[in-house]
Design a protein around this motif. Structure first.
Motif, PDB file in Angstrom:
ATOM      1  N   SER A   1       8.951  -0.489  -3.834  1.00  9.36           N
ATOM      2  CA  SER A   1       9.931  -0.220  -2.784  1.00  9.36           C
ATOM      3  C   SER A   1      11.277  -0.787  -3.198  1.00  9.36           C
ATOM      4  CB  SER A   1       9.478  -0.841  -1.450  1.00  9.36           C
ATOM      5  OG  SER A   1      10.446  -0.642  -0.453  1.00  9.36           O
ATOM      6  N   GLU A   2      12.288   0.085  -3.292  1.00 11.71           N
ATOM      7  CA  GLU A   2      13.638  -0.338  -3.673  1.00 11.71           C
ATOM      8  C   GLU A   2      14.555  -0.481  -2.462  1.00 11.71           C
ATOM      9  OE1 GLU A   2      15.226   2.341  -6.490  1.00 11.71           O
ATOM     10  OE2 GLU A   2      13.844   1.809  -8.108  1.00 11.71           O
ATOM     11  N   LYS A   3      14.454   0.401  -1.510  1.00  8.86           N
ATOM     12  CA  LYS A   3      15.381   0.434  -0.386  1.00  8.86           C
ATOM     13  C   LYS A   3      14.936  -0.434   0.787  1.00  8.86           C
ATOM     14  CE  LYS A   3      17.721   3.263  -2.822  1.00  8.86           C
ATOM     15  NZ  LYS A   3      18.886   2.739  -3.568  1.00  8.86           N
ATOM     16  N   ILE A   4      13.666  -0.823   0.825  1.00  9.31           N
ATOM     17  CA  ILE A   4      13.147  -1.758   1.821  1.00  9.31           C
ATOM     18  C   ILE A   4      12.484  -2.896   1.061  1.00  9.31           C
ATOM     19  CG2 ILE A   4      11.594  -2.085   3.793  1.00  9.31           C
ATOM     20  CD1 ILE A   4      11.846   0.850   4.420  1.00  9.31           C
ATOM     21  N   ASP A   5      12.726  -4.127   1.505  1.00  6.39           N
ATOM     22  CA  ASP A   5      12.177  -5.287   0.823  1.00  6.39           C
ATOM     23  C   ASP A   5      10.659  -5.171   0.700  1.00  6.39           C
ATOM     24  OD1 ASP A   5      12.381  -8.045  -0.247  1.00  6.39           O
ATOM     25  OD2 ASP A   5      11.225  -8.525   1.549  1.00  6.39           O
ATOM     26  N   SER A   6      10.139  -5.354  -0.511  1.00  4.21           N
ATOM     27  CA  SER A   6       8.702  -5.202  -0.753  1.00  4.21           C
ATOM     28  C   SER A   6       7.886  -6.220   0.036  1.00  4.21           C
ATOM     29  CB  SER A   6       8.404  -5.322  -2.250  1.00  4.21           C
ATOM     30  OG  SER A   6       8.859  -6.569  -2.751  1.00  4.21           O
ATOM     31  N   GLY A   7       8.452  -7.403   0.293  1.00  8.64           N
ATOM     32  CA  GLY A   7       7.761  -8.391   1.109  1.00  8.64           C
ATOM     33  C   GLY A   7       7.543  -7.905   2.528  1.00  8.64           C
ATOM     34  N   ARG A   8       8.520  -7.205   3.092  1.00  8.77           N
ATOM     35  CA  ARG A   8       8.374  -6.626   4.431  1.00  8.77           C
ATOM     36  C   ARG A   8       7.285  -5.559   4.435  1.00  8.77           C
ATOM     37  NH1 ARG A   8      11.739  -6.175   8.856  1.00  8.77           N
ATOM     38  NH2 ARG A   8      13.417  -7.192   7.693  1.00  8.77           N
ATOM     39  N   VAL A   9       7.253  -4.731   3.385  1.00 10.98           N
ATOM     40  CA  VAL A   9       6.235  -3.685   3.293  1.00 10.98           C
ATOM     41  C   VAL A   9       4.839  -4.303   3.236  1.00 10.98           C
ATOM     42  CG1 VAL A   9       5.382  -1.747   1.927  1.00 10.98           C
ATOM     43  CG2 VAL A   9       7.851  -2.109   2.170  1.00 10.98           C
ATOM     44  N   SER A  10       4.671  -5.349   2.438  1.00 10.56           N
ATOM     45  CA  SER A  10       3.358  -6.013   2.334  1.00 10.56           C
ATOM     46  C   SER A  10       2.937  -6.620   3.666  1.00 10.56           C
ATOM     47  CB  SER A  10       3.421  -7.098   1.250  1.00 10.56           C
ATOM     48  OG  SER A  10       3.719  -6.543  -0.013  1.00 10.56           O
ATOM     49  N   ARG A  11       3.882  -7.203   4.385  1.00  9.66           N
ATOM     50  CA  ARG A  11       3.559  -7.817   5.681  1.00  9.66           C
ATOM     51  C   ARG A  11       3.129  -6.760   6.691  1.00  9.66           C
ATOM     52  NH1 ARG A  11       6.637  -8.361  10.033  1.00  9.66           N
ATOM     53  NH2 ARG A  11       8.587  -7.990   8.920  1.00  9.66           N
ATOM     54  N   VAL A  12       3.861  -5.647   6.760  1.00  9.02           N
ATOM     55  CA  VAL A  12       3.499  -4.578   7.699  1.00  9.02           C
ATOM     56  C   VAL A  12       2.148  -3.984   7.334  1.00  9.02           C
ATOM     57  CG1 VAL A  12       4.152  -2.276   8.505  1.00  9.02           C
ATOM     58  CG2 VAL A  12       5.887  -4.060   8.298  1.00  9.02           C
ATOM     59  N   ALA A  13       1.879  -3.818   6.036  1.00 11.14           N
ATOM     60  CA  ALA A  13       0.579  -3.288   5.604  1.00 11.14           C
ATOM     61  C   ALA A  13      -0.549  -4.233   5.989  1.00 11.14           C
ATOM     62  CB  ALA A  13       0.600  -3.051   4.093  1.00 11.14           C
ATOM     63  N   ALA A  14      -0.331  -5.545   5.886  1.00 11.93           N
ATOM     64  CA  ALA A  14      -1.353  -6.519   6.263  1.00 11.93           C
ATOM     65  C   ALA A  14      -1.636  -6.474   7.760  1.00 11.93           C
ATOM     66  CB  ALA A  14      -0.904  -7.919   5.853  1.00 11.93           C
ATOM     67  N   VAL A  15      -0.583  -6.326   8.578  1.00 14.89           N
ATOM     68  CA  VAL A  15      -0.784  -6.226  10.029  1.00 14.89           C
ATOM     69  C   VAL A  15      -1.566  -4.960  10.374  1.00 14.89           C
ATOM     70  CG1 VAL A  15       0.394  -5.970  12.244  1.00 14.89           C
ATOM     71  CG2 VAL A  15       1.275  -7.577  10.547  1.00 14.89           C
ATOM     72  N   LEU A  16      -1.251  -3.851   9.713  1.00 14.46           N
ATOM     73  CA  LEU A  16      -1.980  -2.596   9.940  1.00 14.46           C
ATOM     74  C   LEU A  16      -3.459  -2.748   9.613  1.00 14.46           C
ATOM     75  CD1 LEU A  16       0.156   0.439   8.680  1.00 14.46           C
ATOM     76  CD2 LEU A  16      -0.880   0.158  10.919  1.00 14.46           C
ATOM     77  N   GLU A  17      -3.738  -3.378   8.478  1.00 12.82           N
ATOM     78  CA  GLU A  17      -5.132  -3.534   8.048  1.00 12.82           C
ATOM     79  C   GLU A  17      -5.904  -4.438   9.003  1.00 12.82           C
ATOM     80  OE1 GLU A  17      -7.588  -4.715   3.978  1.00 12.82           O
ATOM     81  OE2 GLU A  17      -5.526  -3.961   3.910  1.00 12.82           O
ATOM     82  N   LYS A  18      -5.248  -5.487   9.488  1.00 13.69           N
ATOM     83  CA  LYS A  18      -5.923  -6.433  10.373  1.00 13.69           C
ATOM     84  C   LYS A  18      -6.074  -5.887  11.774  1.00 13.69           C
ATOM     85  CE  LYS A  18      -7.475 -10.499  11.749  1.00 13.69           C
ATOM     86  NZ  LYS A  18      -8.777 -11.027  11.305  1.00 13.69           N
ATOM     87  N   ARG A  19      -5.060  -5.269  12.325  1.00 14.14           N
ATOM     88  CA  ARG A  19      -5.052  -4.873  13.740  1.00 14.14           C
ATOM     89  C   ARG A  19      -5.564  -3.459  13.987  1.00 14.14           C
ATOM     90  NH1 ARG A  19      -4.961  -9.908  15.429  1.00 14.14           N
ATOM     91  NH2 ARG A  19      -3.279 -11.081  14.401  1.00 14.14           N
ATOM     92  N   CYS A  20      -5.487  -2.597  12.974  1.00 12.03           N
ATOM     93  CA  CYS A  20      -5.901  -1.203  13.176  1.00 12.03           C
ATOM     94  C   CYS A  20      -7.108  -0.816  12.337  1.00 12.03           C
ATOM     95  CB  CYS A  20      -4.741  -0.255  12.874  1.00 12.03           C
ATOM     96  SG  CYS A  20      -3.335  -0.472  13.972  1.00 12.03           S
ATOM     97  N   GLY A  21      -7.564  -1.708  11.464  1.00 14.20           N
ATOM     98  CA  GLY A  21      -8.787  -1.454  10.714  1.00 14.20           C
ATOM     99  C   GLY A  21      -8.663  -0.410   9.634  1.00 14.20           C
ATOM    100  N   ILE A  22      -7.446  -0.105   9.172  1.00 18.23           N
ATOM    101  CA  ILE A  22      -7.278   0.857   8.089  1.00 18.23           C
ATOM    102  C   ILE A  22      -7.018   0.088   6.803  1.00 18.23           C
ATOM    103  CG2 ILE A  22      -4.797   1.135   8.558  1.00 18.23           C
ATOM    104  CD1 ILE A  22      -5.167   4.083   7.712  1.00 18.23           C
ATOM    105  N   ARG A  23      -7.772   0.402   5.762  1.00 19.57           N
ATOM    106  CA  ARG A  23      -7.731  -0.390   4.531  1.00 19.57           C
ATOM    107  C   ARG A  23      -6.557   0.037   3.649  1.00 19.57           C
ATOM    108  NH1 ARG A  23     -11.132  -3.803   1.993  1.00 19.57           N
ATOM    109  NH2 ARG A  23     -11.161  -3.870  -0.286  1.00 19.57           N
TER     110      ARG A  23
END
Length: 452
Positions: free
Chosen positions: A331-353
């Motif tokens: 990810s160039e236009k959005i901070d990669s750390g933000r992308v990883s954090r949002v992906a972790a919340v999705l995996e934990k709260r919505c059960g999608i791997r």
């Protein structure tokens, strides 16, 4: 007989004229009560009184006694440039503009010089110094752009001493140096671009401008990483640092990284054509892709604030199985750390791997996003890409995502929703109750509403 250090001179604050005794009226410019007491200091780094440096004898004054000036800016005549500068170029200020080769820095400044000179009249109060191009090349560009150059004084040189002489002779109100890395002083060596040359030459120009109601704009080279080349101290010396960037198309972005006289959140947008840089006056829908076919999976729109304006942007996500045991985020236009954090919340709260996926994130149009209001839209785009289910056309998502899976309110939500609705987005999801949008307070509720 040479004057000794510590001797007193009286210098006019309007025209720079100096003499050994005080007078009520300046013999050079005719202004009254403008001669200020100065002291001769041969060790001082100051362009005033070159040959025997004179510096103003500074005395403390009560801050409450200082009167703020209402008319303290020069308008460049280019609205997007004025917006990024904070409402125009501030008098007695120095601005540094950095950008990659060929992006249009010289074109922007030549257009600015022509516009400013038109406002000043044909009195030669704009000085354009070029250390990279010849006078013929600059004139050819001006003719191609259809610019009136009658009020511009042009100096093509790399020697600091030549520039200093021109400044003292012309006494311009608007000074452009293109570029600062090409200017050198014989006292600092004969090689331009060194650390000492940059610091010394920059200080000379800034010192001259600070003593007059003039504006200094300098261009700077950049490294392969896009940062301004040279010592960081040069950026500390100037008042405003502006970055000039572009996307893959003919769109240019102008934004301030530092601004002592305005906000750093404003974004100036231009399009490049054979007639030069043209400001984009209504860029709200510039970054939204218009598709004739069905919208693909992994695409979600959101509304972001850049300074005082709202933009609709399209976030694009793609997930593919990781090529190794470790997944990566590109990810160039959005901070990669933000992308990883949002992906972790999705995996934990919505059960999608997502931990076994390589994640690719892009923003249509090439604009960089740093607002927390994009979190919910980014989560929806990731879910859409992973599930391979597209979001319905006309959907916009606004909200900040917490680690607990909550979608939290963001500032100026009503303006964001209004802009999205005006641009034809009937389905707007926000965390606050609003008659113009659908309320969702958690990432799980958002996924259920969007994907049913």
């Amino acid at each position: 007989m040479a004057k000794k250090n510590g001797s007193i001179l009286y210098k006019c604050t309007e025209c720079g004229y100096s003499q050994p005794r005080w007078l009520g009226r300046c013999p050079e410019c005719g202004n009254w009560n403008t001669l200020e007491e100065c002291i001769i200091d041969s060790q001082a780094v100051s362009p005033a009184g070159r040959g025997s440096a004179t510096v103003e004898k500074v005395k403390p004054v009560p801050l409450s006694s200082i009167q703020a000036k209402d008319n303290s800016r020069y308008m460049t005549g280019i609205e997007e440039f004025d917006r990024v500068l904070g409402g125009g170029a501030t008098k007695r200020s120095a601005t540094l503009i950095g950008g990659e080769p060929g992006i249009g820095k010289s074109t922007l400044l030549l257009q600015t010089a022509a516009s400013v000179a038109k406002g000043f009249g044909k009195n030669g109060k704009v000085l354009y110094v070029s250390g990279e191009e010849s006078a013929t090349q600059i004139k050819e560009r001006a003719d191609r752009l259809g610019l009136d150059t009658s009020g511009i004084q042009l100096l093509c040189t790399m020697r600091l001493e030549d520039v200093n002489d021109a400044l003292d002779t012309i006494n311009p109100l608007f000074v452009i140096i293109d570029s600062i890395q090409t200017i050198y002083s014989a006292s600092m060596g004969l090689v331009p671009g060194t650390v000492n040359q940059l610091k010394y030459c920059t200080n000379e120009f800034i010192s001259w401008v600070k003593e007059r109601d003039a504006v200094l704009i300098m261009t700077a080279h950049v490294t392969k990483d896009g940062t301004i080349a040279g010592p960081k101290s040069v950026e500390h010396m100037v008042d405003t640092v502006i970055s000039f960037e572009r996307n893959s198309e003919d769109v240019r972005f102008l934004h301030a990284q530092k601004n002592r006289f305005g906000s750093v959140d404003e974004l100036g947008i231009f399009t490049m054509s054979e007639k030069g840089l043209s400001p984009v006056m209504d860029p709200a829908s510039l970054f939204v892709v218009q598709r004739a076919e069905k919208q693909p999976a992994g695409v979600v729109c959101t509304a972001v604030f850049e300074g005082s304006r709202v933009f609709l942007v399209e976030i694009q996500a793609l997930t593919v199985p990781a090529k190794s045991s470790i997944s990566r985020v590109y990810s160039e236009k959005i901070d990669s750390g933000r992308v990883s954090r949002v992906a972790a919340v999705l995996e934990k709260r919505c059960g999608i791997r997502l931990s076994d996926q390589d994640i690719y994130i892009n923003v249509a149009g090439g604009v960089r996003l740093s607002e927390s209001s994009i979190d919910a839209a980014l989560a929806a785009a990731l879910y859409s890409a992973r599930a391979d289910v597209p979001v319905s056309v006309g959907t916009a998502v606004i909200g900040e995502l917490s680690l607990a899976g909550e979608i939290r309110p963001v500032s100026k939500q009503k303006q964001r929703v209004k802009t999205a609705r005006n641009l034809g987005f009937p389905h707007v999801y926000t965390p606050e109750n609003d008659t113009e949008s659908v309320q969702v307070t958690s990432i799980k509720a958002l996924i259920k509403e969007i994907f049913r």
